[in-house]
Scaffold this active site. Structure first.
Site: not given
Length: 324
Positions: A170, A268
């Protein structure tokens, strides 16, 4: 006066749920994040040893180092991984439970020496502080490459400086990208080079949607986080640090590593950006090897939140096989 100050301490300046709340008096309330856990000389599940060290006092940069069980039997030289944790630049830590558990698993399966960087968090330390901290941590690691000193014995005795990897999840993947770009144009201490980088569910964004992304502009969660963590970014949400193809962004052909693994998850919200980034690297003229690894029917950072599932184990194995 006391009453006015008290009222100000309760007034919210910025709130990005469910992660963080910033008050007008400067107080920061982190609403997410796993608890801090100590290092261990031998993790009961993996046998991995860990310890905490200080890289720099000014600025404050520290790290948790990891050694696999194999080093207990012979002083073999192993690949080294410099890892950058996720958390939107605002939460989590190299010392938190989730990242500690995850690094133990990666180090055990990949049989690598790892350095998990404790970089400064926003908004108290807005970007580019985290980028600078992680670059300094990389140079601290590579400074051991041609040194006869034993500044850090775990690195001196066990690290193979011809096999240096960086990686993150991330926001940590965003850091890995930016560090790799800098390494492509700026020499590292010890005359070392980065062999490879993995970017898991990378945090990239921009003003224009990619693929099936919603056209929400500055109102999107990812844009709001960026404006909180880097309010002075010259290009806003199209700054090259967040949008690798934004105006004025350096060519991806300059990435300073030889191989690249991009991991995405089917559910996602950042999936499209990861795929887009991978294709952009391929088209850039970069001379390295790039691969996209996708796990369908999973969401952001699933492999860190629940490491026991089949898909999580599969992804950890894939990352571990990259670190050779």
């Amino acid at each position: 006066m006391a009453s006015a100050a008290g009222n100000k301490s309760k007034e919210i300046e910025t709130e990005i749920l469910p992660a963080i709340r910033v008050y007008k008096d400067g107080r920061v309330e982190r609403l997410m994040g796993s608890p801090i856990v100590p290092s261990s000389l031998q993790d009961p599940e993996t046998g991995v040893s860990s310890k905490d060290i200080v890289i720099s006092h000014h600025p404050s940069i520290s790290a948790r180092l990891y050694l696999p069980k194999s080093t207990q039997f012979k002083p073999n030289k192993l690949p080294i991984l410099l890892y950058f944790h996720g958390g939107g630049f605002v939460i989590e830590s190299a010392f938190s439970f989730l990242d500690h558990r995850y690094l133990n698993l990666i180090v055990s399966e990949a049989n690598v020496v790892a350095v998990s960087v404790e970089y400064r968090l926003a908004p108290e330390h807005p970007l580019p502080a985290a980028f600078h901290d992680c670059w300094e941590a990389l140079n601290w690691v590579t400074s051991h490459a041609n040194s006869n000193t034993t500044t850090e014995p775990w690195l001196h005795h066990h690290a193979d400086f011809k096999r240096i990897y960086i990686g993150g999840d991330s926001a940590g993947a965003n850091i890995a990208h930016n560090v790799a770009l800098r390494a492509g144009v700026e020499a590292l201490q010890g005359k070392a080079n980065i062999l490879g980088a993995f970017l898991s569910h990378p945090y990239f964004w921009g003003s224009l949607p990619v693929g099936s992304e919603p056209n929400e502009g500055l109102s999107h969660l990812h844009a709001r986080i960026w404006n909180l963590v880097y309010p002075t970014a010259p290009g806003g949400i199209d700054d090259p640090a967040l949008n690798p193809l934004g105006p004025g962004a350096p060519s991806l052909a300059t990435l300073g590593c030889s191989k690249l693994l991009i991991c995405v998850a089917g559910k996602d919200a950042l999936r499209e950006r990861g795929v887009w980034y991978c294709e952009a690297v391929k088209k850039s003229g970069w001379q390295g090897e790039v691969e996209l690894f996708e796990v369908e029917d999973e969401d952001h950072a699933f492999h860190i939140y629940n490491t026991d599932t089949h898909n999580a184990k599969h992804m950890i194995t894939r990352i571990a096989s990259f670190l050779v």
